[in-house]
Every structure is written in structure tokens, then in C-alpha cells.
Design a protein around this motif. Structure first.
Motif, short mmCIF file in Angstrom:
data_model
loop_
_atom_site.label_atom_id
_atom_site.label_comp_id
_atom_site.label_asym_id
_atom_site.label_seq_id
_atom_site.Cartn_x
_atom_site.Cartn_y
_atom_site.Cartn_z
N LEU A 1 0.79 -1.22 0.00
CA LEU A 1 0.00 0.00 0.00
C LEU A 1 0.83 1.27 0.00
O LEU A 1 0.73 2.09 0.91
CB LEU A 1 -0.91 -0.02 1.25
N ILE B 1 1.29 4.84 -0.95
CA ILE B 1 0.45 5.96 -1.38
C ILE B 1 1.35 7.17 -1.62
O ILE B 1 2.11 7.56 -0.74
CB ILE B 1 -0.61 6.28 -0.30
N ASN C 1 -6.44 6.04 -1.69
CA ASN C 1 -5.43 5.00 -1.92
C ASN C 1 -4.90 5.07 -3.33
O ASN C 1 -5.36 4.34 -4.20
CB ASN C 1 -6.04 3.61 -1.69
N CYS D 1 2.35 7.28 7.83
CA CYS D 1 2.02 8.29 6.83
C CYS D 1 2.53 9.65 7.28
O CYS D 1 2.38 10.02 8.45
CB CYS D 1 0.50 8.35 6.61
N TYR E 1 -9.34 13.46 4.18
CA TYR E 1 -9.14 13.29 2.73
C TYR E 1 -9.59 14.55 1.99
O TYR E 1 -8.80 15.27 1.42
CB TYR E 1 -9.87 12.07 2.20
N PRO F 1 -10.06 -1.35 -4.12
CA PRO F 1 -8.70 -1.33 -3.56
C PRO F 1 -8.48 -2.19 -2.32
O PRO F 1 -7.50 -2.90 -2.23
CB PRO F 1 -8.47 0.17 -3.27
N SER F 2 -9.41 -2.13 -1.36
CA SER F 2 -9.10 -2.83 -0.12
C SER F 2 -9.56 -4.29 -0.10
O SER F 2 -9.23 -5.02 0.82
CB SER F 2 -9.69 -2.07 1.08
#
Lengths: 371, 371
Positions: A198, A200, A211, A241, A334, B38-39
Motif C-alpha cells: 500500500l 500511497i 489509496n 504516513c 481526505y 482497492p481494499s
């Protein structure tokens, strides 16, 4: 087999009255053995299985093409090999269950992983065994990490944290998301990770997308850059992150970031043995709600052999926090409404009196600066 | 929903007398919709489901946190969202099955994917439905690619092939496996792949190891370098492997390589519609056996939404080769006895009269040269 894990499994079997406990998912196989069979997560039919009975006797089932790897890792174990094109792993498992004296016993197995058709075969082979869902047993055991697991998660957290810092340091305005990704993945491997998950790399307006991987987008002054990566060793993950600005950040970004940083410290302060995970979330949401943005439903979760595992620090279920837990803590926005997203994800261990930050390389009190 | 796939699914339902066909694995969800949630592959409990009934009416089940992604990709579809912490996806699926008129029907579903505990819930919710394993239906349908699928696999093959060439060109003796990996992953993303799987960078004595990532090992004159990578877009994979020597190769490596190259051409010559996959393998093994090394049990396999899928070109099962299949062809030697391994993996489409090479960038007649 890992002695300390076998001991925990035997205690759980005793508590639940089980005669046998069978791990069949890649994460619980890794939990019992300390390693991942390379093709098991990629090809679900290549079952690798780890069983322990109440007396502590154990056995392994593995596919022929992984035989050398499994024997190399577990030289003193009872290993049963099944042929990929010629045999059925459930027949091999049924034989192992019988040899461990449990063909009429109470057998805990991961029914939320075991495919239906495999269960049907196993049940037909051992009609007198009482198969019971053991998923929660594994989930509960894995919530509390051993000191060795915590140490590995600390190492992984630093790898992820270091790698993101290195990737920000490697770029200047005019370079691209690819340049970030390239420095990032290189650093992860150079620090000894076996793999990553994952990645990003989301910059500028793309920082609003949850994502997404890297593109050729060119970094410009004022961009917000969200970068996350999970480093992986022996099936364990640590996700970190970090968010950077290219040059000076937009004023609104600094304001939102200050809220996320305060959320982080608030969460770290609230976590301690005996605390309610739900109440930690509530303390977070109180501060976070000042942003007047759609609230997120959890601010953290357990992490280890899976990207997300129990306990969750969220609005729904509650859990009592305990020493030995390792959590990913992630206040995030987000879609801020200002054309950028911000995220701050750290790794944290619950200690006897509070927390220990595992992703302890980067100072995140201000947005990281790319210049 | 992809019209051409829905049509194929309806034909299969008619042939098997099914009222409904349900995809629940990440690969078969992607088969029906053209994208990956995605997940879903990362967190198995975040079910994404795609159902089509005999009349061609379809419905989608997805988890709340992927709602925007799924609605964005399928704006005109019947989409049912379940809440991750508050609802059970099997209840949402049961409702969809009822709404599609199949609560007492013959329902094909992937029992080799669906976890046992989910099946138990679904069965309890719809006790009159007749659930049937539909895994083979999907496997069979996916063997024959649509022109669009083949085109995507061609694009992916070239991405992998180009990236490996670029990684060999980027290094010189004295540089490390990390430098190969760095150029390799960068090129994969730069060419537009969304992700990659199973990066193998195995040089010098490490070239004997089947599935290993890059280390800091320094490249030396005479090294053999095995590099493989699968580029990924929308769940489709193309795996290509190339082998290089640093400077002049050991004489024995050139000899073994010549055998592998002849094997490749032999296999390409033997593949055509109507040919027996097993006989293609036998033709390969005849040439390969000149190496007097342990034989491998298959020389190729279908590839597309999974790294390995039907048909296999191997010693066990047999398949009739058909136009539209896409195959990975991989003559290889891991432990040669000379301290190096060699592998040549290409992507090939079966055409109306033979084959088309999809990994058509690198000339592999001789070992690639790093100098």
C-alpha cells in the motif's frame, strides 16, 4: 514453531475447551511459525497450515513446491507435504488431525478464512470431529504482542518513517511523484524490509484521493504531499504516513495540520492499560470536530500480521486497551474542501503506564518541508 | 458491468442451468466489472460482490468505505452498500439475491473463495436457495480472453519487459541489486502500471533462489542476474522474467541458456488452437531433459486476473489449447549445480493459427549483457 505463541495457544485451548487449534490463513500461519510461505498469500489454494493440540504437539501442512522453504525454516517439525496437482490438502490435514489424536475432538479452525468447499471436504473426511470457529481466539491472542513482535514492529515503523523522510528529502519542485516513489521503495528495501504494501504517493489535488500510487505529476510550490507505506518483514507490517508541503504550505493546511497534531497527542495521552478504546476515539473526535468536516469512524486500529486488526479505536465496538498492544493511530482528512488532503499516521505500543511511539524518526509537529 | 463478460456468464448459466452467478473473489469481481476494489484483496472481510441473473440483470455489493470508488466506476449499476462495523455483507447479499428473484433458485457462487462462516450465514438467510460451486465456470470463462483483455495483457507484458531491460541498462559492475530494483519499479510505474507483484532480483549465487527480492549485494563480473516482475492494471497481471550476465557469462550458463531458448521456440511452435497442453509440455521436457537436471512439472500456465490460472502446460492435467488464451511460458533452472539459476519467462497469446509473443521487446536469444 514459536514457543511463546504455542504457550498462548494452549492457554486459549484450555479456556475454550478445545482439543486442537488450526491456523490456515497466511497471518495465523505466520503467527505460529514466524514466517510466511511465499506463495500462500498470492495463491489461495496453496494451503499452508499449522496445528497445535492441547498437549502442545504440533504439525505443519505445506504444498510440495514450498517444501524446501518450510523444512529450512522448521527443521525439527512434523511437516506433511501435499502435491499441488496430485493431492488434496484437506486429506493431508485430516490425516494430521487424526495423528494428533483429535478425529473425534473439538477442533478450532479459522472458519472466516477456510473456503466453504475445503470445509465440506474436511467435514466429510472427519465426520465425528466438532469444528468450531477459532477466528476470535487468534484475533484476541494477536492483540497482545510479545516483546519480540513489538521489537520487530518498532524496526518496521522506523523503516517506513525513515523511508518517507528520505523520499521527501530526495525531491525538489519540478521533480515528480515517481521520484518520491523511487526513493521511497529503494529506502524500504535498503533498510532490510522484505516487501512493502500500500504505497500511497498523492500530491497536489491528488492528495485528496484515499489509496493512490505515484504518477508523473510534477511537484509545484504550495503542493501538499501525502505519502504512506507499509514495510513488511515475516508477514508483519508497519504503516506510517507523513504529509509534506512543497515550499510554504497553504495557510489552511497548517491550521488543519495543527488540529491533527493535537489529535495525535490527545490520543497518545489517552492510551494506557485499562483505557476504553471507544473513549480514546471520543476524546479524539471532540478535537477533530473543530474542523467541521465529515468525521472519520475510527482513529486507530491494531496492526501486526494484518494491516488492520483488533482493537479498533472507533465509534462502534469497544475494547479495553492493554499493555503489549501495538496500534496504528491515524488522524486524517481526505477531502478538506481546499483541494488537499492531510494524514498523520503513527505506530504506537501500549506500555505498562502509557505509550511508546514506534515511528519515532520524523518530527511531525509541523508539516514536513520539501524545498 | 462489462457487457461481453455478462454475455459469457449468461451463456454459462444457461449451460449449467443456473439462475444466478455470483462473483465474490477479487479476481472475479474484477472480471465482471473491469476494476479492483482497492481494499478487497488486502482485507478479506471487506467483501465486494458482483451478481448476474439469467435475464442479465446485475447487482453489486460493496463496503461503505469503498462506496465512492464503486459508484464512480459503475454509475448506472444497482449498488448495495453495507456498513463495515454495523452490518453483515451476507445480509446485503441475501437481499440482493431475493431482489434478483433467486431466493429459491440455483445459485452459482465461488465456494472455493467464500469463507465457511459466510456461507453458513448466507445459507441460514436463504435456506431454500440451492448454492452450487461456480468456481470452475469462472475458471473456464477466464481461460479465453476477450480482445480487450488480450490487449491489456500485451500492454502489461511490454511494461514488464521494458522495465527489466531498463533495469539492466541502468547498472554496471559495482552497483547493487537495489539499483536494479530501483530502476525496475520506477519504470513499471512510469509506464502506467498501477502496481506490481512478485519482484524477483536474484544475482550471483542468489540467482538459484526461487522467490527473492533485492539486497545490497554488489554486482560482479561473471554474475548471472535473474529478474522477474508482474505489472498490474485493474487486477490483470503480466509476468516476464529475463536473465542477464555481468560481462561475459560463464560458459555453462550460455549452454543452459541455449537449451532454454530452444525450449521457448519449441513451445511457441507447438502451441496452436486444438493442441494438447500436456503434449506441449512433453515436447518441452524432451529438449529440457538434455540438461540432466531435475525436471519441472509445468512449463506454462494461463495468466490474467491471477498470477497462475488454467490452463497449465504440465505433466498432470490436460487442456485443449484455444484461440484467445494468454499464457506465461517459463523454461527455468533454479539450482543448476554451477552456482547460478536461469529463467526465461514470456507472455504469449494463442491466435487462430499459432501464437503471438506479447513480451516482444527484449531479444532473448542470448543472455542480456550488463557491462
Amino acid at each position: 514453531m514459536r514457543k511463546v505463541v504455542v504457550k498462548k495457544q494452549r492457554e486459549a485451548m484450555s479456556a475454550y475447551g478445545l482439543d486442537l487449534l488450526i491456523a490456515i490463513s497466511p497471518e495465523n500461519f505466520a503467527y505460529g511459525t514466524g514466517f510466511v510461505v511465499p506463495s500462500q498469500p498470492l495463491m489461495r489454494w496453496r494451503h499452508a497450515i499449522c496445528a497445535v493440540n492441547a498437549a502442545g504437539t504440533s504439525g505443519i501442512v505445506a504444498v510440495d513446491m514450498e517444501e524446501t522453504t518450510v523444512r529450512g525454516k522448521l527443521p525439527h517439525s512434523d511437516i506433511r507435504i501435499w502435491g499441488e496437482f496430485t493431492e488434496d490438502p484437506m486429506a493431508t490435514l485430516a490425516q494430521l488431525i487424526s495423528d494428533l489424536g483429535c478425529e473425534t475432538g473439538k477442533v478450532g479452525i479459522e472458519l472466516s478464512y477456510l473456503p466453504t468447499s475445503d470445509f465440506q471436504k474436511l467435514h466429510a473426511l472427519l465426520p465425528k470431529a466438532d469444528f468450531i470457529a477459532a477466528d476470535k481466539i487468534f484475533d484476541d491472542l494477536r492483540q497482545i504482542k510479545t516483546p519480540e513482535e513489538t521489537e520487530l514492529l518498532h524496526r518496521l515503523s522506523r523503516i517506513s518513517d525513515n523511508a518517507i523522510g528520505a523520499s521527501f528529502d530526495a525531491v525538489t519542485p519540478g521533480m515528480t511523484e515517481m521520484d518520491i516513489a523511487s526513493a521511497l521503495t529503494r529506502s524500504v528495501y535498503e533498510q532490510g524490509a522484505q516487501d512493502f504494501k500500500l504505497m500511497i504517493v498523492a500530491t497536489g489535488p491528488r492528495s485528496e484521493l484515499p489509496n493512490v500510487g505515484p504518477t508523473k505529476r510534477i511537484l509545484e510550490e504550495g503542493d501538499i504531499c501525502r505519502v504512506e507505506i507499509f514495510s513488511v518483514i515475516n508477514g508483519y507490517h508497519a504503516g506510517v504516513c507523513r504529509t509534506a508541503s512543497v515550499g510554504d504550505p497553504p495557510k489552511k493546511a497548517s491550521e488543519i495540520w495543527a488540529n491533527l497534531v493535537e489529535c495525535k497527542y490527545r490520543v497518545l495521552d489517552a492510551i494506557k492499560p485499562g483505557a476504553s478504546a471507544k473513549r480514546v476515539y471520543e476524546s479524539f473526535i471532540e478535537k477533530f470536530s473543530e474542523l467541521r468536516l465529515p468525521p472519520i469512524s475510527f482513529v486507530g486500529h491494531g496492526i501486526g500480521l494484518h494491516l488492520h486488526e483488533d482493537p479498533y479505536l472507533g465509534k462502534y465496538d469497544d475494547y479495553e486497551l492493554k499493555e503489549g498492544m501495538v496500534l496504528g493511530i491515524e488522524p486524517l482528512v481526505y477531502q478538506s474542501g481546499y483541494g488537499f488532503g492531510l494524514q498523520l499516521k503513527d505506530m504506537v505500543a501500549v506500555t505498562n503506564n502509557g505509550t511508546k511511539l514506534l515511528s519515532d524518526i520524523t518530527n511531525t509537529d509541523d508539516l514536513y518541508r520539501i524545498s
